[in-house]
Scaffold this motif. Structure first.
Motif, PDB file in Angstrom:
ATOM      1  N   GLY A  70       1.044  -1.181   0.009  1.00 39.83           N
ATOM      2  CA  GLY A  70       0.208  -0.217   0.146  1.00 39.83           C
ATOM      3  C   GLY A  70       0.884   1.344  -0.001  1.00 39.83           C
ATOM      4  O   GLY A  70       0.414   2.384  -0.255  1.00 39.83           O
ATOM      5  N   ASP A 118      -1.892  -6.106  11.196  1.00 38.14           N
ATOM      6  CA  ASP A 118      -2.688  -5.392  10.185  1.00 38.14           C
ATOM      7  C   ASP A 118      -1.934  -4.366   9.506  1.00 38.14           C
ATOM      8  O   ASP A 118      -1.916  -3.131  10.190  1.00 38.14           O
ATOM      9  CB  ASP A 118      -4.048  -4.887  10.800  1.00 38.14           C
ATOM     10  CG  ASP A 118      -5.126  -4.412  10.105  1.00 38.14           C
ATOM     11  OD1 ASP A 118      -4.733  -4.006   8.815  1.00 38.14           O
ATOM     12  OD2 ASP A 118      -6.007  -4.300  10.224  1.00 38.14           O
ATOM     13  N   ILE A 131      -1.984  -2.377   6.717  1.00 35.16           N
ATOM     14  CA  ILE A 131      -2.450  -1.095   6.173  1.00 35.16           C
ATOM     15  C   ILE A 131      -3.054  -0.222   7.441  1.00 35.16           C
ATOM     16  O   ILE A 131      -2.604   1.022   7.277  1.00 35.16           O
ATOM     17  CB  ILE A 131      -4.005  -1.714   5.452  1.00 35.16           C
ATOM     18  CG1 ILE A 131      -3.534  -2.322   4.376  1.00 35.16           C
ATOM     19  CG2 ILE A 131      -4.515  -0.298   4.928  1.00 35.16           C
ATOM     20  CD1 ILE A 131      -2.615  -1.892   3.480  1.00 35.16           C
ATOM     21  N   ASP A 132      -3.764  -0.843   8.443  1.00 31.99           N
ATOM     22  CA  ASP A 132      -4.053  -0.052   9.654  1.00 31.99           C
ATOM     23  C   ASP A 132      -2.618   0.613  10.271  1.00 31.99           C
ATOM     24  O   ASP A 132      -2.760   1.833  10.448  1.00 31.99           O
ATOM     25  CB  ASP A 132      -4.678  -0.640  10.672  1.00 31.99           C
ATOM     26  CG  ASP A 132      -6.122  -0.841  10.342  1.00 31.99           C
ATOM     27  OD1 ASP A 132      -6.715  -0.443   9.226  1.00 31.99           O
ATOM     28  OD2 ASP A 132      -6.895  -1.108  11.444  1.00 31.99           O
ATOM     29  N   LEU A 164      -1.438   3.609   8.130  1.00 37.16           N
ATOM     30  CA  LEU A 164      -2.361   4.752   8.342  1.00 37.16           C
ATOM     31  C   LEU A 164      -2.192   5.595   9.689  1.00 37.16           C
ATOM     32  O   LEU A 164      -2.072   6.745   9.646  1.00 37.16           O
ATOM     33  CB  LEU A 164      -3.822   4.321   8.251  1.00 37.16           C
ATOM     34  CG  LEU A 164      -4.199   3.786   6.711  1.00 37.16           C
ATOM     35  CD1 LEU A 164      -5.670   3.338   6.756  1.00 37.16           C
ATOM     36  CD2 LEU A 164      -3.819   4.945   5.762  1.00 37.16           C
ATOM     37  N   LEU A 189      -8.829   8.347   9.386  1.00 41.41           N
ATOM     38  CA  LEU A 189      -7.818   7.703   8.328  1.00 41.41           C
ATOM     39  C   LEU A 189      -6.956   6.764   8.822  1.00 41.41           C
ATOM     40  O   LEU A 189      -5.778   6.470   8.315  1.00 41.41           O
ATOM     41  CB  LEU A 189      -7.146   8.779   7.699  1.00 41.41           C
ATOM     42  CG  LEU A 189      -7.747  10.234   7.092  1.00 41.41           C
ATOM     43  CD1 LEU A 189      -6.942  11.331   6.727  1.00 41.41           C
ATOM     44  CD2 LEU A 189      -8.610   9.636   5.874  1.00 41.41           C
ATOM     45  N   SER A 204      -7.388   3.651   9.877  1.00 43.76           N
ATOM     46  CA  SER A 204      -7.936   2.502   9.870  1.00 43.76           C
ATOM     47  C   SER A 204      -8.740   2.145   8.472  1.00 43.76           C
ATOM     48  O   SER A 204      -9.386   3.169   7.921  1.00 43.76           O
ATOM     49  CB  SER A 204      -8.880   1.935  10.846  1.00 43.76           C
ATOM     50  OG  SER A 204      -9.165   0.499  10.673  1.00 43.76           O
ATOM     51  N   ASP A 205      -8.622   1.184   7.812  1.00 45.90           N
ATOM     52  CA  ASP A 205      -9.464   0.865   6.583  1.00 45.90           C
ATOM     53  C   ASP A 205     -10.608   0.099   6.908  1.00 45.90           C
ATOM     54  O   ASP A 205     -11.521  -0.037   6.172  1.00 45.90           O
ATOM     55  CB  ASP A 205      -8.747   0.015   5.548  1.00 45.90           C
ATOM     56  CG  ASP A 205      -8.140  -1.311   6.088  1.00 45.90           C
ATOM     57  OD1 ASP A 205      -8.522  -1.582   7.341  1.00 45.90           O
ATOM     58  OD2 ASP A 205      -7.601  -2.062   5.170  1.00 45.90           O
TER      59      ASP A 205
END
Length: 229
Positions: free
Chosen positions: A57, A173, A175-176, A179, A207, A209-210
């Motif tokens: 990402g 996690d 992605i989290d 972010l 913004l 967390s997804d």
């Protein structure tokens, strides 16, 4: 009668042993043939790096155009920071400015804030531009570990035991984590919808967390992922 039975049994055992031995020989021959086929495979040709996935990402978010994303994917890690750090930092600052404008704030009101690891924008984007996972022999392996009293949903992420960027585990996690490091600020809860200091920023969009959690149960055997929940 008894002698006949003994002779019959002995003959049957001998035949079975011969059959098994032949099968074992066949297996050995098959294995040798397969190994020879592997040895004869042609690996000549020109190969090219197509992608990096140490930090999923990051390239997608912090490189602003397709050409830069493609170039990042084929750049060797030792040259990534020098070639992409400045662009990553500009993109990170630009994203903060864009949210400021959209929400009616000034850019200074919603500028990047040193994150929970204490990294300023230049240092953070330098780490992220080089798409490799570091190793910390004397510390735990983690993409990000906020400490015992913190969680990944934006709650109390200012524990002094926080560490990060020492590798990656299945439970991370990523992605989290990314972010939080990019937008979470010093406590990890900026841009999380929480107003921690009465500055009126509770209305900032979330913004950090997804909204997607890990859906497979890690196991201790290969391939280390159980069935999705």
């Amino acid at each position: 009668m008894k002698l006949s039975n003994i002779v019959y049994a002995f003959s049957y055992a001998a035949a079975l042993t011969l059959f098994v031995s032949c099968n074992n020989d066949d297996d050995i021959v098959t294995m040798m043939e397969e190994e020879m086929e592997i040895a004869e495979m042609d690996f000549s040709g020109t190969y090219a790096q197509a992608d990096h996935m140490g930090r999923p990402g990051i390239n997608t978010v912090l490189n602003g155009d397709d050409a830069s994303k493609d170039l990042h994917n084929i750049t060797i890690p030792s040259e990534m920071a020098a070639n992409f750090q400045a662009g990553f930092e500009a993109r990170l600052e630009g994203l903060h400015d864009a949210y400021a404008v959209a929400l009616g704030f000034t850019a200074a009101d919603v500028d990047y804030e040193n994150n929970i690891l204490g990294l300023d924008a230049a240092t953070l984007t330098g780490y992220l531009a080089a798409d490799v996972l570091e190793v910390a022999p004397n510390n735990v392996t983690t993409y990000f570990l906020p400490g015992e009293d913190a969680d990944m949903d934006g709650n109390v992420l200012n524990d002094p035991a926080v560490i990060g960027l020492t590798g990656r585990t299945i439970q991370d996690d990523v992605i989290d984590v990314s972010l939080i490091l990019l937008f979470g600020g010093a406590e990890g809860i900026r841009f999380s919808g929480q107003d921690t200091d009465g500055d009126g920023m509770a209305d900032l969009p979330r913004l950090t967390s997804d909204g997607v959690s890990i859906t497979a149960n890690p196991t201790t055997t290969f391939p280390y992922l159980g069935n999705p929940e």
